[in-house]
Write a protein that holds these residues in place. Structure first.
Motif, PDB file in Angstrom:
ATOM      1  N   ARG A  71     -12.111  32.812 -13.710  1.00  0.00           N
ATOM      2  CA  ARG A  71     -11.814  31.525 -13.090  1.00  0.00           C
ATOM      3  C   ARG A  71     -11.427  31.668 -11.617  1.00  0.00           C
ATOM      4  O   ARG A  71     -11.553  30.721 -10.853  1.00  0.00           O
ATOM      5  N   ASP A  72     -10.953  32.860 -11.253  1.00  0.00           N
ATOM      6  CA  ASP A  72     -10.481  33.066  -9.874  1.00  0.00           C
ATOM      7  C   ASP A  72     -10.787  34.509  -9.458  1.00  0.00           C
ATOM      8  O   ASP A  72     -10.001  35.418  -9.709  1.00  0.00           O
ATOM      9  N   SER A 105     -10.670  35.816  -6.639  1.00  0.00           N
ATOM     10  CA  SER A 105      -9.775  36.336  -5.603  1.00  0.00           C
ATOM     11  C   SER A 105      -8.652  37.183  -6.193  1.00  0.00           C
ATOM     12  O   SER A 105      -7.978  37.920  -5.461  1.00  0.00           O
TER      13      SER A 105
END
Length: 326
Positions: free
Chosen positions: A90-91, A93
């Motif tokens: 989902r992320d 980063s």
């Protein structure tokens, strides 16, 4: 029986302005740095003695980028993919949010193997020869990393009554935590890390007393891993590297993979499973991820020994004979 209450700091140096940390030097970061320096010195020694095909001028370059791109990036990516995929998907980063913690030894090993292969191709040297020498150095990094885990009071073992068991304060935040004795202490209000919990305990004597009563003694499995996967494994590989009369390329890489995986699987039976880690046939994910390493290591060992067994004229790793003194 009285057990040691873990009261170690994860920091070599910590300066705070009273609101937030301004400058922090953690043992975990120093473990990475020390591992890099030791690997550099060891590879220089192996190159100088003719065991490694790497040119002397390439050792610093290889070690630096191997640590950054192989061990650190591979370890972080391995953790996100193998242990935290739901959040990572989902992320993306999160890969670069190293300060939040999380690294996988399996990912670090795979990342370093891939980097070694690419570097060997670039320099036109034997991948297996280079890999054998890297494998000899890796256990020392594992040793330092596990010592740092112990200093942090994380990745501790299962409940035990052995005399050398340790009370780890962060146990109170495990979903499965059951106090050794009844208590009125609001454990959910205590900080997350062992160090911060002990800071509260030193300020409030009643908290210290309650911790000693309610914590369950546990295996210091970080130390088991440090000495077995670290020092013992290094001793075996270094002995074979420097004392065996002839060491065919690929032998040490295969030996490392098999022995590390076997030792890791064994020690994990003493380690508390990670929160949310589903067991498959009684094995944790760490144990399951170690099984392919045994298979790959056995293939390398079979190929190495079979290809070089008694064949005259086959190029083998240069090095002194068994009678050479250190």
């Amino acid at each position: 029986m009285s057990y040691y209450l873990h009261d170690l700091t994860p920091y070599l140096f910590r300066y705070s302005d009273g609101v937030r940390d301004v400058l922090v030097v953690r043992w975990y970061g120093l473990a990475y740095l020390a591992g890099f320096v030791i690997a550099l010195l060891l590879l220089k020694r192996l190159v100088a003695r003719g065991y490694c095909a790497l040119a002397p001028g390439d050792v610093l370059d290889f070690t630096t980028y191997g640590a950054l791109l192989g061990v650190m990036l591979g370890g972080r990516l391995g953790y996100m993919v193998l242990y935290n995929w739901e959040s990572f998907s989902r992320d993306l980063s999160l890969l670069f949010q190293i300060g939040r913690g999380g690294a996988s030894s399996h990912g670090g090993i795979l990342g370093l193997a891939l980097f070694t292969w690419l570097y060997a191709r670039k320099k036109g040297v034997s991948w297996l020869n280079l890999g054998d020498n890297v494998a000899t150095a890796v256990p020392l990094g594992i040793f330092l990393g596990r010592i740092a885990n112990f200093m942090d009071g994380e990745l501790f073992g299962r409940v035990s009554t052995v005399r050398w068991a340790v009370l780890f304060p962060s146990e109170i935040h495990l979903p499965s935590f059951q106090p050794a004795q009844a208590t009125r202490l609001a454990v959910e209000r205590l900080p997350a890390s062992s160090f911060d919990i002990m800071q509260v305990a030193h300020a409030v004597p009643q908290v210290m007393e309650e911790l000693q009563r309610i914590l369950n003694p546990r295996h210091p499995s970080q130390l088991y891993e440090a000495f077995l996967e670290g020092l013992l494994l290094f001793g075996i590989l270094y002995f074979v590297r420097t004392r065996a009369r002839r060491t065919p390329d690929g032998l040490l890489s295969g030996l490392f993979l098999v022995l590390y995986a076997v030792l890791r699987i064994g020690v994990e039976f003493f380690r508390e499973p990670d929160v949310g880690d589903p067991l498959h046939l009684g094995l944790s994910r760490g144990q399951l991820f170690s099984l392919p390493m045994i298979a790959v290591g056995m293939v390398l060992l079979g190929w190495s020994l079979g290809r070089h067994r008694g064949v005259a004229g086959v190029a083998q790793t240069p090095g002194p004979s068994l009678s050479t003194n250190e």
